[in-house]
Motif scaffolding. Structure first.
Motif, PDB file in Angstrom:
ATOM      1  N   LEU A  29     -44.361  64.338   1.992  1.00  0.00           N
ATOM      2  CA  LEU A  29     -43.260  63.473   2.408  1.00  0.00           C
ATOM      3  C   LEU A  29     -43.100  62.293   1.458  1.00  0.00           C
ATOM      4  CD1 LEU A  29     -44.097  63.500   6.214  1.00  0.00           C
ATOM      5  CD2 LEU A  29     -42.051  64.491   5.177  1.00  0.00           C
ATOM      6  N   ASN A  30     -42.167  62.413   0.535  1.00  0.00           N
ATOM      7  CA  ASN A  30     -41.798  61.266  -0.284  1.00  0.00           C
ATOM      8  C   ASN A  30     -40.623  60.553   0.389  1.00  0.00           C
ATOM      9  OD1 ASN A  30     -39.704  63.030  -0.775  1.00  0.00           O
ATOM     10  ND2 ASN A  30     -39.967  63.091  -2.989  1.00  0.00           N
ATOM     11  N   PHE A  31     -40.133  59.488  -0.246  1.00  0.00           N
ATOM     12  CA  PHE A  31     -39.006  58.756   0.325  1.00  0.00           C
ATOM     13  C   PHE A  31     -37.829  59.680   0.603  1.00  0.00           C
ATOM     14  CE2 PHE A  31     -40.892  54.690  -0.990  1.00  0.00           C
ATOM     15  CZ  PHE A  31     -40.430  53.839   0.010  1.00  0.00           C
ATOM     16  N   ALA A  32     -37.490  60.506  -0.380  1.00  0.00           N
ATOM     17  CA  ALA A  32     -36.281  61.329  -0.279  1.00  0.00           C
ATOM     18  C   ALA A  32     -36.370  62.328   0.865  1.00  0.00           C
ATOM     19  CB  ALA A  32     -36.044  62.051  -1.605  1.00  0.00           C
ATOM     20  N   LEU A  33     -37.496  63.031   0.973  1.00  0.00           N
ATOM     21  CA  LEU A  33     -37.634  64.029   2.029  1.00  0.00           C
ATOM     22  C   LEU A  33     -37.698  63.370   3.403  1.00  0.00           C
ATOM     23  CD1 LEU A  33     -37.967  66.872   3.075  1.00  0.00           C
ATOM     24  CD2 LEU A  33     -40.397  66.789   2.441  1.00  0.00           C
ATOM     25  N   THR A  34     -38.408  62.254   3.498  1.00  0.00           N
ATOM     26  CA  THR A  34     -38.496  61.561   4.784  1.00  0.00           C
ATOM     27  C   THR A  34     -37.121  61.111   5.242  1.00  0.00           C
ATOM     28  OG1 THR A  34     -40.711  60.773   4.184  1.00  0.00           O
ATOM     29  CG2 THR A  34     -39.643  59.705   6.047  1.00  0.00           C
ATOM     30  N   GLN A  35     -36.351  60.517   4.338  1.00  0.00           N
ATOM     31  CA  GLN A  35     -34.999  60.075   4.696  1.00  0.00           C
ATOM     32  C   GLN A  35     -34.103  61.254   5.036  1.00  0.00           C
ATOM     33  OE1 GLN A  35     -33.830  56.537   4.722  1.00  0.00           O
ATOM     34  NE2 GLN A  35     -32.583  57.785   6.116  1.00  0.00           N
ATOM     35  N   ALA A  36     -34.233  62.347   4.281  1.00  0.00           N
ATOM     36  CA  ALA A  36     -33.419  63.532   4.552  1.00  0.00           C
ATOM     37  C   ALA A  36     -33.718  64.099   5.937  1.00  0.00           C
ATOM     38  CB  ALA A  36     -33.668  64.591   3.478  1.00  0.00           C
ATOM     39  N   LEU A  37     -34.983  64.101   6.321  1.00  0.00           N
ATOM     40  CA  LEU A  37     -35.362  64.595   7.643  1.00  0.00           C
ATOM     41  C   LEU A  37     -34.798  63.712   8.743  1.00  0.00           C
ATOM     42  CD1 LEU A  37     -39.068  65.796   7.343  1.00  0.00           C
ATOM     43  CD2 LEU A  37     -37.136  67.102   8.233  1.00  0.00           C
ATOM     44  N   VAL A  38     -34.940  62.407   8.587  1.00  0.00           N
ATOM     45  CA  VAL A  38     -34.404  61.482   9.585  1.00  0.00           C
ATOM     46  C   VAL A  38     -32.901  61.683   9.742  1.00  0.00           C
ATOM     47  CG1 VAL A  38     -33.917  59.043  10.058  1.00  0.00           C
ATOM     48  CG2 VAL A  38     -36.217  59.739   9.347  1.00  0.00           C
ATOM     49  N   ASP A  39     -32.198  61.752   8.622  1.00  0.00           N
ATOM     50  CA  ASP A  39     -30.742  61.917   8.658  1.00  0.00           C
ATOM     51  C   ASP A  39     -30.342  63.253   9.283  1.00  0.00           C
ATOM     52  OD1 ASP A  39     -30.543  59.457   7.410  1.00  0.00           O
ATOM     53  OD2 ASP A  39     -30.140  60.296   5.420  1.00  0.00           O
ATOM     54  N   ALA A  40     -31.045  64.320   8.913  1.00  0.00           N
ATOM     55  CA  ALA A  40     -30.701  65.652   9.418  1.00  0.00           C
ATOM     56  C   ALA A  40     -30.974  65.773  10.911  1.00  0.00           C
ATOM     57  CB  ALA A  40     -31.476  66.722   8.646  1.00  0.00           C
ATOM     58  N   LEU A  41     -32.063  65.203  11.383  1.00  0.00           N
ATOM     59  CA  LEU A  41     -32.387  65.267  12.805  1.00  0.00           C
ATOM     60  C   LEU A  41     -31.374  64.480  13.634  1.00  0.00           C
ATOM     61  CD1 LEU A  41     -36.270  64.935  12.610  1.00  0.00           C
ATOM     62  CD2 LEU A  41     -34.998  66.920  13.449  1.00  0.00           C
ATOM     63  N   LYS A  42     -30.988  63.318  13.152  1.00  0.00           N
ATOM     64  CA  LYS A  42     -29.984  62.527  13.864  1.00  0.00           C
ATOM     65  C   LYS A  42     -28.636  63.249  13.887  1.00  0.00           C
ATOM     66  CE  LYS A  42     -31.867  57.880  13.058  1.00  0.00           C
ATOM     67  NZ  LYS A  42     -31.614  56.574  12.389  1.00  0.00           N
ATOM     68  N   ALA A  43     -28.263  63.839  12.760  1.00  0.00           N
ATOM     69  CA  ALA A  43     -26.989  64.562  12.689  1.00  0.00           C
ATOM     70  C   ALA A  43     -27.003  65.772  13.616  1.00  0.00           C
ATOM     71  CB  ALA A  43     -26.714  64.993  11.250  1.00  0.00           C
ATOM     72  N   ALA A  44     -28.129  66.481  13.668  1.00  0.00           N
ATOM     73  CA  ALA A  44     -28.239  67.651  14.540  1.00  0.00           C
ATOM     74  C   ALA A  44     -28.140  67.252  16.003  1.00  0.00           C
ATOM     75  CB  ALA A  44     -29.552  68.378  14.276  1.00  0.00           C
ATOM     76  N   ASP A  45     -28.726  66.121  16.345  1.00  0.00           N
ATOM     77  CA  ASP A  45     -28.688  65.675  17.732  1.00  0.00           C
ATOM     78  C   ASP A  45     -27.268  65.300  18.142  1.00  0.00           C
ATOM     79  OD1 ASP A  45     -30.457  65.406  19.952  1.00  0.00           O
ATOM     80  OD2 ASP A  45     -30.152  63.237  19.893  1.00  0.00           O
ATOM     81  N   ALA A  46     -26.468  64.834  17.196  1.00  0.00           N
ATOM     82  CA  ALA A  46     -25.085  64.436  17.483  1.00  0.00           C
ATOM     83  C   ALA A  46     -24.108  65.609  17.408  1.00  0.00           C
ATOM     84  CB  ALA A  46     -24.645  63.350  16.503  1.00  0.00           C
ATOM     85  N   ASP A  47     -24.580  66.763  16.952  1.00  0.00           N
ATOM     86  CA  ASP A  47     -23.732  67.943  16.753  1.00  0.00           C
ATOM     87  C   ASP A  47     -23.770  68.826  18.004  1.00  0.00           C
ATOM     88  OD1 ASP A  47     -22.470  70.279  15.986  1.00  0.00           O
ATOM     89  OD2 ASP A  47     -23.489  70.429  14.050  1.00  0.00           O
ATOM     90  N   ASP A  48     -22.667  68.931  18.709  1.00  0.00           N
ATOM     91  CA  ASP A  48     -22.638  69.712  19.947  1.00  0.00           C
ATOM     92  C   ASP A  48     -22.889  71.201  19.729  1.00  0.00           C
ATOM     93  OD1 ASP A  48     -22.117  67.442  21.417  1.00  0.00           O
ATOM     94  OD2 ASP A  48     -19.941  67.746  21.462  1.00  0.00           O
ATOM     95  N   SER A  49     -22.708  71.667  18.512  1.00  0.00           N
ATOM     96  CA  SER A  49     -22.935  73.085  18.244  1.00  0.00           C
ATOM     97  C   SER A  49     -24.415  73.411  18.053  1.00  0.00           C
ATOM     98  CB  SER A  49     -22.152  73.521  17.004  1.00  0.00           C
ATOM     99  OG  SER A  49     -22.690  72.951  15.827  1.00  0.00           O
ATOM    100  N   VAL A  50     -25.232  72.394  17.900  1.00  0.00           N
ATOM    101  CA  VAL A  50     -26.682  72.579  17.771  1.00  0.00           C
ATOM    102  C   VAL A  50     -27.332  72.352  19.127  1.00  0.00           C
ATOM    103  CG1 VAL A  50     -28.810  71.740  16.712  1.00  0.00           C
ATOM    104  CG2 VAL A  50     -26.701  71.862  15.363  1.00  0.00           C
ATOM    105  N   ARG A  51     -28.145  73.318  19.568  1.00  0.00           N
ATOM    106  CA  ARG A  51     -28.766  73.208  20.890  1.00  0.00           C
ATOM    107  C   ARG A  51     -30.279  73.259  20.833  1.00  0.00           C
ATOM    108  NH1 ARG A  51     -24.948  76.208  25.267  1.00  0.00           N
ATOM    109  NH2 ARG A  51     -26.503  75.209  26.609  1.00  0.00           N
ATOM    110  N   ALA A  52     -30.845  73.637  19.700  1.00  0.00           N
ATOM    111  CA  ALA A  52     -32.300  73.618  19.509  1.00  0.00           C
ATOM    112  C   ALA A  52     -32.571  73.564  18.009  1.00  0.00           C
ATOM    113  CB  ALA A  52     -32.954  74.843  20.133  1.00  0.00           C
ATOM    114  N   ILE A  53     -33.684  72.929  17.642  1.00  0.00           N
ATOM    115  CA  ILE A  53     -33.989  72.695  16.230  1.00  0.00           C
ATOM    116  C   ILE A  53     -35.395  73.198  15.922  1.00  0.00           C
ATOM    117  CG2 ILE A  53     -34.120  70.952  14.408  1.00  0.00           C
ATOM    118  CD1 ILE A  53     -32.550  69.087  16.439  1.00  0.00           C
ATOM    119  N   ILE A  54     -35.519  73.879  14.789  1.00  0.00           N
ATOM    120  CA  ILE A  54     -36.823  74.341  14.300  1.00  0.00           C
ATOM    121  C   ILE A  54     -37.134  73.605  13.005  1.00  0.00           C
ATOM    122  CG2 ILE A  54     -38.125  76.315  13.397  1.00  0.00           C
ATOM    123  CD1 ILE A  54     -36.326  78.116  15.146  1.00  0.00           C
ATOM    124  N   LEU A  55     -38.372  73.188  12.871  1.00  0.00           N
ATOM    125  CA  LEU A  55     -38.841  72.508  11.662  1.00  0.00           C
ATOM    126  C   LEU A  55     -39.936  73.348  11.031  1.00  0.00           C
ATOM    127  CD1 LEU A  55     -38.418  69.846  10.096  1.00  0.00           C
ATOM    128  CD2 LEU A  55     -40.236  68.844  11.486  1.00  0.00           C
TER     129      LEU A  55
END
Length: 249
Positions: A29-55
């Protein structure tokens, strides 16, 4: 969708797979990957078409933890950057509980330090037999500070202290016994089983799943009687979740 550090793959039933994509660094986890994960998880949570997330992780490791190459710039002489990194790491490690949608870890290979903490931040975790978990920070003269709260919550004080004080690595079977993961599955079935589990969770009414996750993490932090009363309040409200649903026999 793909960027340099994170791959987003969307499947039927509203399942989103986030793949850490630094395989040459065991997905550290460098800066870029950590920020990308935070952004992607928040976006997925706000996306009504996403109902479950796998990491999961690309290559032969899930996540080796913090990228130690960045330690050269994270020094007392650069305190503002140190604080920025700590804040970002804390946000990532705590984000799983805050999401309204279930988050599943599919652990392939090594999950060390912050990577092991990332597994614990997920609601459910599947791992291959060769998966390895540990908190080796003390061996490098640092402390597994941000991930420690989640570790103590999951495995209890004695087991948690042994892991962080000895820096010992545990295999998948021991991780299962400790409560770090839910299942050990064959490597060739890891993503299929994770997607099957995610699809099952995604098939349930959204409001019921959201409320289930929210109250679960709330009552886990409350004394028993307070948690019981919190459940009572939700029980009166949950009838609305079944509006329009067929009543089970």
């Amino acid at each position: 969708m793909t960027n340099e550090t994170l791959i987003l793959s969307k499947f039927d039933a509203g399942v989103l797979v986030l793949t850490l994509n630094r395989p040459d660094k065991l997905n550290a986890l460098n800066f870029a990957l950590t920020q990308a994960l935070v952004d992607a998880l928040k976006a997925a949570d706000a996306d009504d078409s996403v109902r479950a997330i796998i990491l999961t992780g690309a290559g032969r490791g899930f996540c080796a933890g913090a990228d130690t190459r960045e330690f050269a710039i994270l020094t007392p002489d650069n305190q503002a950057l140190v604080e920025q990194r700590a804040t970002l790491t804390t946000e990532l490690q705590g984000l799983g509980k805050c999401l309204s949608k279930p988050l599943i870890a599919a652990v392939n290979g090594y999950a060390m330090g912050g990577g092991s903490g990332l597994v614990l931040s997920c609601d459910l975790a599947l791992a291959t037999p060769d998966a390895r978990f540990g908190y080796p920070e003390v061996k490098h003269g640092i402390v597994a500070a941000i991930v420690m709260a989640g570790l103590v919550e999951h495995v209890g004080r004695k087991a948690a202290f042994e892991l962080v004080a000895c820096g010992r690595t545990v295999g998948a079977d021991e991780a299962l016994a400790l409560g770090l993961i839910n299942r050990v599955v064959p490597a060739e079935q890891l993503l299929d089983q994770a997607r099957e589990l995610a699809a099952t969770l995604a098939s349930y009414p959204v409001e019921a799943m959201r409320a289930t996750k929210q109250i679960f993490h709330e009552v886990a932090q409350l004394p028993f009687n307070e948690g019981l009363q919190r459940g009572r309040a939700l029980n009166a409200r949950m009838r609305a979740f079944r509006h329009g649903q067929e009543t089970p026999a």
